[in-house]
Design a protein around this motif. Sequence first.
Motif, mmCIF file in Angstrom:
data_model
loop_
_atom_site.group_PDB
_atom_site.id
_atom_site.type_symbol
_atom_site.label_atom_id
_atom_site.label_comp_id
_atom_site.label_asym_id
_atom_site.label_seq_id
_atom_site.Cartn_x
_atom_site.Cartn_y
_atom_site.Cartn_z
ATOM 1 N N TRP A 1 7.920 11.449 14.228
ATOM 2 C CA TRP A 1 8.127 10.246 15.034
ATOM 3 C C TRP A 1 8.540 10.618 16.459
ATOM 4 O O TRP A 1 7.994 10.093 17.437
ATOM 5 N N GLY A 2 9.495 11.525 16.579
ATOM 6 C CA GLY A 2 10.000 11.898 17.895
ATOM 7 C C GLY A 2 8.946 12.551 18.758
ATOM 8 O O GLY A 2 8.832 12.250 19.959
ATOM 9 N N MET A 3 8.152 13.457 18.193
ATOM 10 C CA MET A 3 7.080 14.090 18.950
ATOM 11 C C MET A 3 6.054 13.060 19.419
ATOM 12 O O MET A 3 5.621 13.073 20.581
ATOM 13 N N CYS A 4 5.663 12.164 18.518
ATOM 14 C CA CYS A 4 4.631 11.190 18.861
ATOM 15 C C CYS A 4 5.111 10.161 19.873
ATOM 16 O O CYS A 4 4.296 9.539 20.571
ATOM 17 N N GLN A 5 6.431 9.969 19.991
ATOM 18 C CA GLN A 5 6.958 9.077 21.019
ATOM 19 C C GLN A 5 6.601 9.571 22.415
ATOM 20 O O GLN A 5 6.532 8.792 23.364
ATOM 21 N N HIS A 6 6.357 10.862 22.546
ATOM 22 C CA HIS A 6 5.972 11.417 23.848
ATOM 23 C C HIS A 6 4.484 11.198 24.135
ATOM 24 O O HIS A 6 4.032 11.469 25.256
ATOM 25 N N LEU A 7 3.748 10.716 23.149
ATOM 26 C CA LEU A 7 2.322 10.465 23.316
ATOM 27 C C LEU A 7 2.009 8.990 23.495
ATOM 28 O O LEU A 7 1.116 8.626 24.268
ATOM 29 N N GLY A 8 2.716 8.136 22.765
ATOM 30 C CA GLY A 8 2.373 6.723 22.817
ATOM 31 C C GLY A 8 3.319 5.864 22.017
ATOM 32 O O GLY A 8 4.415 6.281 21.648
ATOM 33 N N THR A 9 2.860 4.649 21.722
ATOM 34 C CA THR A 9 3.656 3.644 21.034
ATOM 35 C C THR A 9 3.093 3.390 19.643
ATOM 36 O O THR A 9 1.912 3.036 19.514
ATOM 37 N N PRO A 10 3.867 3.549 18.574
ATOM 38 C CA PRO A 10 3.370 3.247 17.238
ATOM 39 C C PRO A 10 3.103 1.752 17.065
ATOM 40 O O PRO A 10 3.830 0.908 17.607
ATOM 41 N N VAL A 11 2.037 1.432 16.321
ATOM 42 C CA VAL A 11 1.714 0.050 16.004
ATOM 43 C C VAL A 11 1.613 -0.100 14.486
ATOM 44 O O VAL A 11 1.499 0.874 13.754
ATOM 45 N N SER A 12 1.654 -1.333 14.040
ATOM 46 C CA SER A 12 1.648 -1.623 12.611
ATOM 47 C C SER A 12 0.345 -1.182 11.954
ATOM 48 O O SER A 12 -0.742 -1.424 12.469
ATOM 49 N N GLN A 13 0.482 -0.565 10.771
ATOM 50 C CA GLN A 13 -0.675 -0.058 10.038
ATOM 51 C C GLN A 13 -1.134 -0.977 8.917
ATOM 52 O O GLN A 13 -2.184 -0.736 8.306
ATOM 53 N N ASN A 14 -0.343 -1.990 8.608
ATOM 54 C CA ASN A 14 -0.710 -2.897 7.527
ATOM 55 C C ASN A 14 -0.006 -4.229 7.715
ATOM 56 O O ASN A 14 0.809 -4.399 8.647
ATOM 57 N N ALA A 15 -0.309 -5.167 6.840
ATOM 58 C CA ALA A 15 0.239 -6.510 6.979
ATOM 59 C C ALA A 15 1.726 -6.569 6.698
ATOM 60 O O ALA A 15 2.393 -7.543 7.051
ATOM 61 N N ALA A 16 2.278 -5.523 6.079
ATOM 62 C CA ALA A 16 3.719 -5.469 5.841
ATOM 63 C C ALA A 16 4.472 -5.021 7.087
ATOM 64 O O ALA A 16 5.704 -5.060 7.113
ATOM 65 N N GLY A 17 3.769 -4.580 8.106
ATOM 66 C CA GLY A 17 4.413 -4.164 9.344
ATOM 67 C C GLY A 17 4.882 -2.730 9.356
ATOM 68 O O GLY A 17 5.666 -2.340 10.217
ATOM 69 N N HIS A 18 4.411 -1.897 8.423
ATOM 70 C CA HIS A 18 4.843 -0.503 8.390
ATOM 71 C C HIS A 18 4.265 0.247 9.593
ATOM 72 O O HIS A 18 3.062 0.218 9.830
ATOM 73 N N VAL A 19 5.116 0.936 10.307
ATOM 74 C CA VAL A 19 4.651 1.743 11.435
ATOM 75 C C VAL A 19 4.694 3.233 11.123
ATOM 76 O O VAL A 19 3.970 4.016 11.738
ATOM 77 N N LEU A 20 5.538 3.650 10.207
ATOM 78 C CA LEU A 20 5.510 5.017 9.700
ATOM 79 C C LEU A 20 5.008 4.952 8.268
ATOM 80 O O LEU A 20 5.713 4.482 7.372
ATOM 81 N N GLY A 21 3.776 5.399 8.061
ATOM 82 C CA GLY A 21 3.149 5.246 6.760
ATOM 83 C C GLY A 21 3.132 6.531 5.959
ATOM 84 O O GLY A 21 3.389 7.620 6.473
ATOM 85 N N HIS A 22 2.818 6.395 4.667
ATOM 86 C CA HIS A 22 2.729 7.525 3.752
ATOM 87 C C HIS A 22 1.341 7.549 3.128
ATOM 88 O O HIS A 22 0.885 6.548 2.585
ATOM 89 N N VAL A 23 0.669 8.686 3.229
ATOM 90 C CA VAL A 23 -0.656 8.857 2.656
ATOM 91 C C VAL A 23 -0.495 9.631 1.360
ATOM 92 O O VAL A 23 -0.172 10.822 1.363
ATOM 93 N N ARG A 24 -0.718 8.963 0.239
ATOM 94 C CA ARG A 24 -0.612 9.610 -1.066
ATOM 95 C C ARG A 24 -1.316 8.756 -2.099
ATOM 96 O O ARG A 24 -1.531 7.542 -1.906
ATOM 97 N N ASP A 25 -1.660 9.357 -3.199
ATOM 98 C CA ASP A 25 -2.387 8.679 -4.256
ATOM 99 C C ASP A 25 -1.444 7.760 -5.024
ATOM 100 O O ASP A 25 -0.428 8.211 -5.556
ATOM 101 N N THR A 26 -1.792 6.487 -5.069
ATOM 102 C CA THR A 26 -0.981 5.510 -5.808
ATOM 103 C C THR A 26 -1.595 5.186 -7.171
ATOM 104 O O THR A 26 -1.071 4.337 -7.892
ATOM 105 N N GLY A 27 -2.718 5.849 -7.499
ATOM 106 C CA GLY A 27 -3.387 5.575 -8.759
ATOM 107 C C GLY A 27 -4.386 4.431 -8.676
ATOM 108 O O GLY A 27 -5.074 4.139 -9.652
ATOM 109 N N ARG A 28 -4.481 3.788 -7.517
ATOM 110 C CA ARG A 28 -5.410 2.673 -7.354
ATOM 111 C C ARG A 28 -6.739 3.199 -6.810
ATOM 112 O O ARG A 28 -6.853 4.357 -6.421
ATOM 113 N N THR A 29 -7.761 2.332 -6.776
ATOM 114 C CA THR A 29 -9.083 2.724 -6.308
ATOM 115 C C THR A 29 -9.585 1.711 -5.286
ATOM 116 O O THR A 29 -9.077 0.589 -5.179
ATOM 117 N N MET A 30 -10.619 2.121 -4.551
ATOM 118 C CA MET A 30 -11.200 1.234 -3.558
ATOM 119 C C MET A 30 -11.958 0.075 -4.194
ATOM 120 O O MET A 30 -12.387 -0.844 -3.497
#
Length: 360
Positions: free
Chosen positions: A106-135
């Motif tokens: 987060w701190g490093m990326c603050q020197h590059l730009g402004t984080p924006v929401s990645q989903n409808a829940a408003g998460h700006v710091l997200g986690h990429v991992r398998d939840t067991g669901r499918t597309m």
Amino acid sequence: MVSPASVLRQPRTGRPVWKAPNPGSSQEWLRHLSPVHAEEIAQALRAVHASGIPLLKVTATHFPLPTLARELRHIADTLENGPGFALIKGLPVERCSEAAASLVFWGMCQHLGTPVSQNAAGHVLGHVRDTGRTMGDPAVRGYQTREALPFHTGGSDVLGLMCLRAARSGGRISVASSGAVYNEVLARRPDLVELLYRTYFLDRRQEQAPGEEPYYALPLACWYDGKLSMRYNRRFLESAQRFPGVPRLESADTELFDLMDEIADSSEFRCDVDFTEGDVLLINNHTVLHSRTDYEDFAEPDRKRHLLRLWLTLREGRRLPAEFWGDMHGNTRGAGRGGIAPRDVVAEHVDHRSKRKWGR
């Protein structure tokens, strides 16, 4: 903005247009942290821990990086005016807590730009991992699965990823210059190029706000202010076809998508990224397509593949016309453009109480 046909039929040139295996000078997109940089990060972490500032309120001022900040400014230029991606190696995430790694990212990326929401829940710091669901679930997005993700772009100026743990096997990330893909489409099928500038409809994957349509409309490309900007997500284009209000894709559209997929995934255009634990990968969504192969995880929960993710608005990003964003929130340079408008802004939980020091 649709440009005259004479402009659309001209090949794109410059640093953002490259082919594999050498997308410009390796010194331009590949960066290694020095011992000085590592010490600056450690000092910034100690300062934030001492102040008690919550992660989501940490700014570049709170996370000073005297020499690394200059390097990050060069990286921002690489993202906007160069190959469009950068790989930073050398963060010792295996020796720190998840909370500390999150703060560094987060701190490093603050020197590059402004984080924006990645989903409808408003998460700006997200986690990429398998939840067991499918597309196959219309409410699921690719980062929640371990499925292969064909070449696509994200909904912000820049995608940022930090690798905390790699998969047991698979999960290879590849990038391709969208300008080079555009040129190859132009060379092979010039009759298809102008389709990129028409309006298409993409699935919101059930993340629409109350009163919004479950899809949004926008062009796949624009030529504006002397720059080509592209977006592409075939899965969302095709899944939007389930809605009766969306015009049907035509055979020419399918031909265009097939050709773009073939070009981007070819060895001539695809650059496979050596993305391992402690790496930070930054991708300009306007100029670079990215993909991921499917992967197999370890059985132990604490060894499963885990990436941190940010969507960023670059501080010195390109100018874009309003119609490029359709009805997605924000359409000008600066804070807030791109992203997914949250139904209610909720910060994804991160444990900020940890006082483990960087490298300990």
